[in-house]
Motif scaffolding. Structure first.
Motif, mmCIF file in Angstrom:
data_model
loop_
_atom_site.group_PDB
_atom_site.id
_atom_site.type_symbol
_atom_site.label_atom_id
_atom_site.label_comp_id
_atom_site.label_asym_id
_atom_site.label_seq_id
_atom_site.Cartn_x
_atom_site.Cartn_y
_atom_site.Cartn_z
ATOM 1 N N ALA A 32 0.754 -1.245 -0.006
ATOM 2 C CA ALA A 32 -0.171 -0.022 0.046
ATOM 3 C C ALA A 32 0.801 1.342 0.022
ATOM 4 O O ALA A 32 0.498 2.289 -0.641
ATOM 5 N N ARG A 33 1.934 1.151 0.713
ATOM 6 C CA ARG A 33 2.866 2.508 0.717
ATOM 7 C C ARG A 33 3.372 3.082 -0.561
ATOM 8 O O ARG A 33 3.189 3.908 -0.860
ATOM 9 N N SER A 36 0.414 3.789 -3.246
ATOM 10 C CA SER A 36 -0.244 5.017 -3.158
ATOM 11 C C SER A 36 0.658 6.107 -3.358
ATOM 12 O O SER A 36 0.219 7.244 -4.021
ATOM 13 N N ALA A 37 2.026 5.991 -2.905
ATOM 14 C CA ALA A 37 3.036 6.864 -3.277
ATOM 15 C C ALA A 37 3.292 7.223 -4.608
ATOM 16 O O ALA A 37 3.307 8.399 -5.314
ATOM 17 N N GLU A 40 -0.204 8.986 -5.969
ATOM 18 C CA GLU A 40 0.173 10.411 -5.781
ATOM 19 C C GLU A 40 1.111 11.131 -6.828
ATOM 20 O O GLU A 40 0.952 12.392 -6.995
ATOM 21 N N GLU A 63 -6.345 0.410 2.503
ATOM 22 C CA GLU A 63 -5.425 1.320 2.834
ATOM 23 C C GLU A 63 -4.705 2.291 1.927
ATOM 24 O O GLU A 63 -4.518 3.342 2.137
ATOM 25 N N VAL A 64 -4.590 1.556 0.645
ATOM 26 C CA VAL A 64 -4.398 2.431 -0.314
ATOM 27 C C VAL A 64 -5.400 3.553 -0.606
ATOM 28 O O VAL A 64 -4.975 4.753 -0.953
ATOM 29 N N GLN A 65 -6.565 3.002 -0.518
ATOM 30 C CA GLN A 65 -7.655 3.934 -0.865
ATOM 31 C C GLN A 65 -7.983 5.023 0.414
ATOM 32 O O GLN A 65 -8.313 6.148 -0.038
ATOM 33 N N GLU A 66 -7.106 4.710 1.423
ATOM 34 C CA GLU A 66 -7.314 5.852 2.739
ATOM 35 C C GLU A 66 -6.077 6.676 2.421
ATOM 36 O O GLU A 66 -6.199 7.962 2.871
ATOM 37 N N ARG A 67 -5.066 6.262 1.765
ATOM 38 C CA ARG A 67 -3.795 7.187 1.417
ATOM 39 C C ARG A 67 -3.919 8.126 0.221
ATOM 40 O O ARG A 67 -3.390 9.191 0.161
ATOM 41 N N THR A 68 -4.815 7.561 -0.860
ATOM 42 C CA THR A 68 -4.987 8.343 -2.303
ATOM 43 C C THR A 68 -6.294 8.150 -2.567
ATOM 44 O O THR A 68 -6.894 7.251 -2.390
ATOM 45 N N ASP A 205 10.046 5.467 -1.056
ATOM 46 C CA ASP A 205 8.831 4.949 -0.672
ATOM 47 C C ASP A 205 8.689 3.709 -0.514
ATOM 48 O O ASP A 205 7.608 3.114 -0.292
#
Length: 357
Positions: A32-33, A36-37, A40, A63-68, A205
């Motif tokens: 996910a980290r 999402s980076a 973004e 988690e990805v959807q919470e980050r981006t 990242d």
């Protein structure tokens, strides 16, 4: 950082991302980290699900959807026994892109497309691209022999234009790309973008431990080798002492540690013995591997995890593309994508200036 210039291609229009740069779905790396980076930064991040159970896959998507809020994709194993269940998870969470290792069944392509999911299988031969295109795939990712992990023998420079000429859907070029010159070259071949694995692994990242990243940076252009001894299929890995020893080792000597690691992967993934057996049978049928080779394949995930997740600098099995020898820094995904796009635009402008009226 100023906004990089736009390179609008069939890939960016299809997926809704800003830039024709794809971070590929690398097992143990593309979580996910990193995904999402990448999203973004304006690229297409692909979540790797092959080393995840279904519950973990769902958690990672959330988690990805919470980050981006930007589009991203999930890579699936087409031969997985629970592929249908995983497809349902993507549909339920409205994931934008489904990418596949190996050609997915026609029924899976149709189901995903019915729910608005963009389907991008990864292929290694013209005939495979033609097959999935006929079944309705929206695009294909083509990895040449320079790529890391499971790979073929045909160089990217030959494979990509041959696929572009054979199909009428967008082609993403992968295998040997790390900078703007590569993106410009891929566009000149007729591709709609590039996929990069090793280059994204070696970013700040990436969750890969720093000690392992430094180990990657220490290898040159001759630092990788393609071997079938790891799991029965051609696999490009860093040329470590372990891999060179594996090339010399008799198969029977690998059996006991292989079984131990298979048990560890079963415990970690939460899969049942029946699920593992179903997965193995599906993979065997799809790839044509022998049962001896399948035993080796069961070993691979935990050997990769030792370095990429646990940070064991003694770990001997680390997937890498040949391009590892061209990389000497650890940028953020934003810095990387910005640099790749800016340099590609500059290279294309220089090429255009050479045209004679």
């Amino acid at each position: 950082m100023t906004t990089p210039p736009m390179l609008t291609t069939a890939l960016t229009r299809l997926t809704g991302v800003d830039h024709p740069v794809v971070q590929t779905g690398m097992g143990w790396v593309a979580g996910a980290r990193l995904v999402s980076a990448t999203a973004e930064a304006g690229g297409l991040g692909i979540l790797a699900s092959a080393t995840m159970g279904t519950d973990e896959l769902e958690r990672q998507i959330i988690e990805v959807q919470e980050r981006t809020e930007r589009p991203f994709g999930v890579n699936l194993r087409a031969d997985a026994g629970d592929a249908e269940q995983r497809v349902d998870i993507l549909i339920r969470h409205r994931v934008k892109v489904a990418s596949f290792a190996l050609a997915p069944r026609r029924e899976l392509i149709e189901k995903l497309k019915e729910h608005g999911v963009v389907v991008i299988p990864s292929i290694g031969a013209v005939r495979h691209a033609e097959k999935v295109a006929a079944w309705g795939a929206d695009a294909v990712m083509v990895q040449g022999g320079e790529g890391g992990g499971h790979t073929g023998a045909v160089p990217t420079s030959i494979l990509v234009p041959s696929v572009v000429a054979a199909v009428d859907i967008p082609v993403v070029a992968a295998g040997g790309f790390h900078d703007g010159r590569g993106l410009a070259a891929a566009l000149a071949y007729g591709a709609a973008g590039v996929g990069m694995g090793t280059r994204f692994l070696l970013t700040r990242d990436s969750a890969v431990p720093d000690a392992i990243k430094q180990r990657y940076l220490g290898f040159g252009l001759d630092g990788t080798v393609v071997t079938t001894k790891a799991d029965g299929m051609p696999h490009r890995l860093l040329r470590t002492e372990y891999i060179e020893g594996l090339e010399r080792r008799a198969g029977i000597r690998q059996l006991l540690p292989t079984l131990r690691r298979s048990l560890a992967f079963k415990r970690m993934s939460g899969m049942s013995w029946r699920g593992l057996a179903t997965d193995a049978a599906s993979m065997k049928k799809a790839t044509g591997r022998s049962w001896a080779q399948m035993t080796l394949a069961a070993n691979t995930p935990m050997l990769l995890k030792a370095g990429l997740v646990d940070g064991d600098t003694r770990a001997g099995m680390l997937a890498a593309g040949q391009v590892v020898g061209m990389i000497d820094d650890l940028p953020s995904c934003e810095e990387l994508v910005d640099r790749v796009v800016r340099d590609a635009v500059e290279q294309l402008q220089v090429a255009a200036s050479c045209l004679i009226d």
